[in-house]
Design an enzyme around this catalytic site. Structure first.
Site, PDB file in Angstrom:
ATOM      1  N   ASP A  47      -8.832   3.042 -24.811  1.00 22.69           N
ATOM      2  CA  ASP A  47      -9.398   2.952 -23.473  1.00 22.69           C
ATOM      3  C   ASP A  47      -9.088   4.206 -22.664  1.00 22.69           C
ATOM      4  OD1 ASP A  47     -10.564   0.457 -23.639  1.00 22.69           O
ATOM      5  OD2 ASP A  47      -8.784  -0.605 -22.937  1.00 22.69           O
ATOM      6  N   PRO A 102       0.808  -1.229   0.000  1.00 21.25           N
ATOM      7  CA  PRO A 102       0.000   0.000   0.000  1.00 21.25           C
ATOM      8  C   PRO A 102       0.839   1.277   0.000  1.00 21.25           C
ATOM      9  CG  PRO A 102      -0.116  -1.090   2.131  1.00 21.25           C
ATOM     10  CD  PRO A 102       0.638  -2.004   1.227  1.00 21.25           C
ATOM     11  N   GLU A 146       1.508  -7.959   8.784  1.00 26.86           N
ATOM     12  CA  GLU A 146       1.885  -6.536   8.889  1.00 26.86           C
ATOM     13  C   GLU A 146       2.673  -6.061   7.679  1.00 26.86           C
ATOM     14  OE1 GLU A 146       1.272  -3.755  10.680  1.00 26.86           O
ATOM     15  OE2 GLU A 146      -0.288  -5.086  11.402  1.00 26.86           O
ATOM     16  N   ARG A 204      -3.791  -7.886 -20.722  1.00 29.83           N
ATOM     17  CA  ARG A 204      -4.710  -7.504 -21.801  1.00 29.83           C
ATOM     18  C   ARG A 204      -4.024  -6.636 -22.850  1.00 29.83           C
ATOM     19  NH1 ARG A 204      -7.383  -2.707 -21.351  1.00 29.83           N
ATOM     20  NH2 ARG A 204      -9.378  -3.481 -22.122  1.00 29.83           N
TER      21      ARG A 204
END
Ligand code: SAM
Length: 245
Positions: free
Chosen positions: A169, A89, A116, A154
């Site tokens: 896109d 993160p 953690e 993709r």
């Protein structure tokens, strides 16, 4: 492309990798994947992959040894120097631009954390990239790795079949994509814009570009800061009274 995924939970990937485009990409030979359960690389008697944090505190930390050894074994067998991507993160937030960059590599290694997180030495000395899929905390790196892998695979040649669609896109052009409509032209009084039925390709292209600009202005003004607006784009934005000018 070859993708190795270090995970304690390889079964999480099954549904995603065995369905739709990822399955097709694998069958076409566009990408091969391999799961490495780094628990298999532990040198301790109980095959523990984690340990208590130095300095105390809640939660367990993934130990360096099994992850360093698992990645080392992959690197030894690799014909190229793989990118080693730590799902985290605290990493750079994933973007389409990063997907395009990664789609040009021959070999990617993903490390999925848990608990953690990782011993800091993994981040410092093993990872080439740290990727976050957004400002929130997941239980583990697997969902994030699936998101990144899907967005990369993709883009590999031949995977989408319709080669034209990926470059148009959202984000690929620097803008959000224009709205789409399909049949019927009139659904319970809700009509498709006339221009799309006109058969006039130049007009349709112009409409799409304008809608794309409008959408981006309304929803993601930040993208326009990096988009090279042509004079025509700027004039249209001004004329349609979307900007403060
Ligand atoms: C519970 S999280 C650890 C969070 C860590 N204590 C922190 O605050 O930065 C466990 C693992 O889930 C994965 N993870 C969690 N959130 C993520 C995110 N937004 N993007 C990518 N991976 C994530 C990472 O692999 C992480 O090591």
């Amino acid at each position: 492309m070859r993708i190795d995924i270090l995970t304690l939970f390889p079964e999480m990937f099954q549904g995603v990798f065995e369905t739709s485009i990822l399955r097709k990409a694998n069958e076409l030979g566009a990408f091969q994947y391999n799961f490495v359960n780094f628990r298999d690389y532990t040198e301790n008697k109980h095959h523990k992959v984690d340990d208590y944090p130095y300095g105390g505190g809640a939660g367990m930390v993934l130990s360096p040894q099994p992850i360093f050894d698992a990645v080392g074994a992959i690197q030894q067998k690799s014909k190229t120097k793989p990118r080693v991507i730590l799902m985290c993160p605290q990493g750079e937030t994933h973007t389409q631009k990063k997907s395009v960059e990664l789609s040009k590599e021959e070999h990617l290694v993903f490390i999925c954390g848990h608990y953690e997180g990782y011993d800091e030495r993994i981040r410092e000395h093993l990872a080439t990239d740290e990727i976050s899929i957004g400002d929130y905390v997941l239980t583990g790196g697997e969902l994030g790795a699936m998101v990144v892998i899907d967005s990369v695979v993709r883009l590999l040649p031949g995977v989408l079949g319709n080669e034209a669609s990926a470059p148009e896109d959202s984000f690929s052009t620097g803008l959000l994509e224009h709205p789409h409509y399909t049949r019927p032209a009139d659904y319970k009084g809700m009509k498709v814009p006339e221009v799309l039925l006109s058969g006039n390709h130049a007009k349709i292209e112009q409409w799409r570009k304008q809608q794309s600009l409008k959408r981006t202005y309304e929803r993601r003004k930040d993208l326009l800061e990096h988009y090279p607006l042509s004079q025509t784009d700027q004039e249209w934005l001004n004329k349609s009274d979307l900007t403060d000018n």
